[in-house]
Design a protein around this motif. Structure first.
Motif, PDB file in Angstrom:
ATOM      1  N   LYS A 285     -19.319  40.078 -73.968  1.00 24.19           N
ATOM      2  CA  LYS A 285     -18.731  41.409 -74.084  1.00 24.19           C
ATOM      3  C   LYS A 285     -17.211  41.350 -74.121  1.00 24.19           C
ATOM      4  O   LYS A 285     -16.576  42.064 -74.884  1.00 24.19           O
ATOM      5  N   CYS A 286     -16.632  40.529 -73.272  1.00 25.85           N
ATOM      6  CA  CYS A 286     -15.184  40.313 -73.323  1.00 25.85           C
ATOM      7  C   CYS A 286     -14.863  39.047 -72.543  1.00 25.85           C
ATOM      8  O   CYS A 286     -15.721  38.489 -71.866  1.00 25.85           O
ATOM      9  N   GLN A 287     -13.629  38.621 -72.623  1.00 32.17           N
ATOM     10  CA  GLN A 287     -13.187  37.442 -71.897  1.00 32.17           C
ATOM     11  C   GLN A 287     -12.914  37.796 -70.435  1.00 32.17           C
ATOM     12  O   GLN A 287     -12.655  38.942 -70.093  1.00 32.17           O
ATOM     13  N   PRO A 288     -12.962  36.789 -69.526  1.00 34.31           N
ATOM     14  CA  PRO A 288     -12.580  37.056 -68.140  1.00 34.31           C
ATOM     15  C   PRO A 288     -11.183  37.682 -68.075  1.00 34.31           C
ATOM     16  O   PRO A 288     -10.288  37.288 -68.824  1.00 34.31           O
ATOM     17  N   MET A 289     -11.021  38.655 -67.225  1.00 33.35           N
ATOM     18  CA  MET A 289      -9.767  39.384 -66.988  1.00 33.35           C
ATOM     19  C   MET A 289      -9.496  40.462 -68.033  1.00 33.35           C
ATOM     20  O   MET A 289      -8.481  41.158 -67.965  1.00 33.35           O
ATOM     21  N   ALA A 290     -10.389  40.623 -69.022  1.00 36.35           N
ATOM     22  CA  ALA A 290     -10.127  41.573 -70.107  1.00 36.35           C
ATOM     23  C   ALA A 290     -10.801  42.925 -69.913  1.00 36.35           C
ATOM     24  O   ALA A 290     -10.508  43.859 -70.663  1.00 36.35           O
ATOM     25  N   SER A 291     -11.705  43.062 -68.935  1.00 29.98           N
ATOM     26  CA  SER A 291     -12.365  44.351 -68.744  1.00 29.98           C
ATOM     27  C   SER A 291     -11.411  45.351 -68.106  1.00 29.98           C
ATOM     28  O   SER A 291     -10.436  44.974 -67.449  1.00 29.98           O
ATOM     29  N   VAL A 292     -11.690  46.640 -68.319  1.00 27.44           N
ATOM     30  CA  VAL A 292     -10.872  47.706 -67.742  1.00 27.44           C
ATOM     31  C   VAL A 292     -11.691  48.477 -66.721  1.00 27.44           C
ATOM     32  O   VAL A 292     -12.923  48.397 -66.705  1.00 27.44           O
ATOM     33  N   GLY A 293     -11.013  49.236 -65.861  1.00 25.91           N
ATOM     34  CA  GLY A 293     -11.693  49.879 -64.757  1.00 25.91           C
ATOM     35  C   GLY A 293     -11.682  51.388 -64.808  1.00 25.91           C
ATOM     36  O   GLY A 293     -11.415  52.002 -65.857  1.00 25.91           O
ATOM     37  N   PHE A 294     -11.944  51.984 -63.667  1.00 25.12           N
ATOM     38  CA  PHE A 294     -11.971  53.440 -63.518  1.00 25.12           C
ATOM     39  C   PHE A 294     -10.644  54.046 -63.952  1.00 25.12           C
ATOM     40  O   PHE A 294      -9.568  53.590 -63.560  1.00 25.12           O
ATOM     41  N   GLY A 295     -10.721  55.082 -64.789  1.00 25.75           N
ATOM     42  CA  GLY A 295      -9.527  55.794 -65.220  1.00 25.75           C
ATOM     43  C   GLY A 295      -8.837  55.213 -66.430  1.00 25.75           C
ATOM     44  O   GLY A 295      -7.988  55.879 -67.037  1.00 25.75           O
ATOM     45  N   ALA A 296      -9.171  53.986 -66.798  1.00 23.31           N
ATOM     46  CA  ALA A 296      -8.506  53.347 -67.939  1.00 23.31           C
ATOM     47  C   ALA A 296      -8.966  53.973 -69.251  1.00 23.31           C
ATOM     48  O   ALA A 296     -10.037  54.575 -69.342  1.00 23.31           O
ATOM     49  N   ASP A 297      -8.152  53.825 -70.283  1.00 24.32           N
ATOM     50  CA  ASP A 297      -8.587  54.179 -71.630  1.00 24.32           C
ATOM     51  C   ASP A 297      -9.530  53.098 -72.135  1.00 24.32           C
ATOM     52  O   ASP A 297      -9.313  51.905 -71.890  1.00 24.32           O
ATOM     53  N   VAL A 298     -10.602  53.512 -72.836  1.00 21.77           N
ATOM     54  CA  VAL A 298     -11.501  52.556 -73.485  1.00 21.77           C
ATOM     55  C   VAL A 298     -11.293  52.639 -74.992  1.00 21.77           C
ATOM     56  O   VAL A 298     -11.012  53.709 -75.536  1.00 21.77           O
ATOM     57  N   GLY A 299     -11.432  51.492 -75.660  1.00 20.56           N
ATOM     58  CA  GLY A 299     -11.000  51.412 -77.044  1.00 20.56           C
ATOM     59  C   GLY A 299     -12.098  51.301 -78.074  1.00 20.56           C
ATOM     60  O   GLY A 299     -13.111  50.616 -77.866  1.00 20.56           O
ATOM     61  N   LEU A 300     -11.881  51.968 -79.200  1.00 23.47           N
ATOM     62  CA  LEU A 300     -12.725  51.863 -80.391  1.00 23.47           C
ATOM     63  C   LEU A 300     -11.935  51.175 -81.488  1.00 23.47           C
ATOM     64  O   LEU A 300     -10.776  51.516 -81.741  1.00 23.47           O
ATOM     65  N   HIS A 301     -12.563  50.232 -82.170  1.00 24.80           N
ATOM     66  CA  HIS A 301     -11.904  49.609 -83.327  1.00 24.80           C
ATOM     67  C   HIS A 301     -11.664  50.680 -84.399  1.00 24.80           C
ATOM     68  O   HIS A 301     -12.560  51.481 -84.701  1.00 24.80           O
ATOM     69  N   PRO A 302     -10.479  50.732 -84.987  1.00 25.19           N
ATOM     70  CA  PRO A 302     -10.158  51.798 -85.951  1.00 25.19           C
ATOM     71  C   PRO A 302     -11.052  51.849 -87.176  1.00 25.19           C
ATOM     72  O   PRO A 302     -11.139  52.902 -87.825  1.00 25.19           O
ATOM     73  N   VAL A 303     -11.743  50.752 -87.508  1.00 25.34           N
ATOM     74  CA  VAL A 303     -12.587  50.763 -88.707  1.00 25.34           C
ATOM     75  C   VAL A 303     -13.870  51.563 -88.500  1.00 25.34           C
ATOM     76  O   VAL A 303     -14.536  51.921 -89.465  1.00 25.34           O
ATOM     77  N   SER A 304     -14.212  51.861 -87.248  1.00 24.85           N
ATOM     78  CA  SER A 304     -15.508  52.482 -86.955  1.00 24.85           C
ATOM     79  C   SER A 304     -15.458  53.992 -87.101  1.00 24.85           C
ATOM     80  O   SER A 304     -14.539  54.661 -86.629  1.00 24.85           O
ATOM     81  N   THR A 305     -16.496  54.526 -87.738  1.00 27.37           N
ATOM     82  CA  THR A 305     -16.655  55.983 -87.840  1.00 27.37           C
ATOM     83  C   THR A 305     -17.957  56.457 -87.203  1.00 27.37           C
ATOM     84  O   THR A 305     -18.267  57.646 -87.239  1.00 27.37           O
ATOM     85  N   TRP A 306     -18.733  55.525 -86.628  1.00 25.32           N
ATOM     86  CA  TRP A 306     -20.000  55.867 -85.974  1.00 25.32           C
ATOM     87  C   TRP A 306     -20.137  54.968 -84.755  1.00 25.32           C
ATOM     88  O   TRP A 306     -20.345  53.758 -84.876  1.00 25.32           O
ATOM     89  N   ASN A 307     -19.964  55.538 -83.580  1.00 27.31           N
ATOM     90  CA  ASN A 307     -19.915  54.742 -82.370  1.00 27.31           C
ATOM     91  C   ASN A 307     -20.395  55.569 -81.180  1.00 27.31           C
ATOM     92  O   ASN A 307     -20.593  56.779 -81.300  1.00 27.31           O
ATOM     93  N   ASN A 308     -20.571  54.936 -80.047  1.00 27.83           N
ATOM     94  CA  ASN A 308     -21.084  55.644 -78.885  1.00 27.83           C
ATOM     95  C   ASN A 308     -20.824  54.865 -77.602  1.00 27.83           C
ATOM     96  O   ASN A 308     -20.630  53.642 -77.632  1.00 27.83           O
ATOM     97  N   PRO A 309     -20.848  55.582 -76.472  1.00 32.38           N
ATOM     98  CA  PRO A 309     -20.809  54.881 -75.177  1.00 32.38           C
ATOM     99  C   PRO A 309     -22.190  54.331 -74.872  1.00 32.38           C
ATOM    100  O   PRO A 309     -23.191  54.826 -75.387  1.00 32.38           O
ATOM    101  N   GLU A 310     -22.252  53.304 -74.056  1.00 30.44           N
ATOM    102  CA  GLU A 310     -23.537  52.795 -73.580  1.00 30.44           C
ATOM    103  C   GLU A 310     -23.477  52.698 -72.061  1.00 30.44           C
ATOM    104  O   GLU A 310     -22.892  51.765 -71.513  1.00 30.44           O
TER     105      GLU A 310
END
Length: 385
Positions: free
Chosen positions: A180-205
């Motif tokens: 899913k990501c490299q060690p130390m790269a995850s974000v926590g509570f309150g952080a912004d979560v990112g979508l790759h700009p190329v995507s037009t169809w996406n969702n939270p899981e």
């Protein structure tokens, strides 16, 4: 923004926080609504606590210094209004590998197959659903992946022309495990979560993530958002890395709840994970997943990820997968759900609290610049290692 972590009163929790007076992240716990710094040379990282014979016992007995109330620190953790001079929460994992498992709910797997066959037509979907139900029955919640019964169902679906690349990992003998990501790269509570700009169809899981020590022993669990780009993965399974691993695309938190007398793997297996999406356009979506319907147990998924075949010296955080795929139309009828920048995503569960994040494009989220090498240098400067 006034959302809080909704942390339950009982339980032993461990996480991380950032303060302006320390160059290194702090290892923290929560006691009676106050966040305590328990960083020490014995356990300067969350990874070190998780490697202990009794992580919950250590956290319970650890001395510490209060750094502020949980409510105040949580309120300051939202990226949009964060004061860098005040404490804020980070992802609760640090050196652990961050992996994820996919297609772990058989019911949602078959719905994917049905949707593929129907090609967007509700009438066709109903007919195909009835057809498949006639072949394999309605209740698949007890189906064991890899079992003779599962292989028989797979053969029937293939014969019908309903084969999908997801069938192999959904009901076959081998689980899907990916980075899913490299060690130390995850974000926590309150952080912004990112979508790759190329995507037009996406969702939270919305998911639960297991926390395992290097030995494979599961020591606790937390909530996670395995941000997903449905259009990118749909083009090709070989684009899974691009669909899943982007800047700020892995959220975990708010804290790890450690296993103790009040919380065990059985609580994870019976948990209900809830999702709420609130858009700046007034759109609102809610849903829930029951962990009781997962097709592979948390223990089986952790064993598929690590063991004699693959070791993780710093332990592992493993997303368990979700059965909830949002389909509520957002805009034009029949187009289904996709994120819009500014969405607020809340993932919650009674014994874990709530993980809240704002959606942005990955390039616009704070870039990942603090890695394991930076952590080691800062801990060394503080005489913690």
């Amino acid at each position: 923004m006034t959302n809080t972590t909704l942390l339950p009163d009982e339980g032993l929790f461990i996480g991380r926080a950032r303060t302006s007076d320390r160059s290194h992240p702090l290892v923290v716990t929560v006691r009676d609504g106050t966040v305590f710094d328990i960083t020490s040379s014995m356990a300067p990282t969350v990874r070190d606590v998780c490697e202990m014979p009794d992580p919950a016992g250590y956290v319970h007995a650890a001395g510490g210094e209060p750094i502020g109330s949980l409510d105040a620190i949580a309120a300051n953790s939202f990226q949009a209004a964060r004061d860098p001079e005040k404490p804020s929460l980070l992802s609760p994992v640090d050196l652990q590998a961050v992996k994820a498992s996919g297609v772990t709910f058989v019911v949602s797997l078959l719905e994917r197959v049905i949707e593929e066959q129907a090609r967007g037509s509700a009438e066709k979907a109903d007919a195909i659903r009835a057809d498949i139900a006639g072949l394999i029955g309605h209740d698949l919640s007890k189906l064991k992946p890899g079992s003779p019964e599962a292989m028989e169902i797979k053969a029937k679906l293939i014969q019908r022309g309903a084969w999908s690349q997801y069938l192999e990992v959904g009901i076959g003998p081998d689980a899907e495990i990916f980075t899913k990501c490299q060690p130390m790269a995850s974000v926590g509570f309150g952080a912004d979560v990112g979508l790759h700009p190329v995507s037009t169809w996406n969702n939270p899981e919305p998911e639960i993530a297991m926390i395992a020590a290097s030995s494979g022993r599961i020591v606790g669990a937390t909530l996670g958002n395995d941000v997903n780009l449905r259009d990118v993965e749909g083009r090709s399974a070989l684009l899974l890395g691009k669909a899943k691993d982007n800047n700020a695309s892995a959220a975990l938190g708010p804290f790890i709840r450690l296993f103790d007398d009040s919380f065990s793997i059985d609580d994870v297996k019976q948990a209900t994970v809830r999702l709420k999406v609130e858009g700046e356009d007034g759109f609102s979506l809610e849903g829930a997943s029951s962990m009781a319907e997962i097709s592979r147990s948390p223990e089986e998924l952790v064993a598929a990820a690590m063991g004699p075949h693959h070791q993780y010296p710093d332990g592992l955080a493993l997303y368990l997968g979700t059965m909830f795929v949002p389909s509520k139309d957002r805009g034009e009828k029949g187009k289904g759900f996709t994120h819009k920048v500014g969405d607020i995503v809340t993932i919650s569960s009674e014994k874990f609290g709530a993980l809240v994040n704002r959606v942005r494009l990955s390039p616009d989220c704070p870039h990942w610049t603090y890695g394991a090498s930076h952590l080691m240098r800062d801990l060394a400067k503080a005489d913690l290692i």
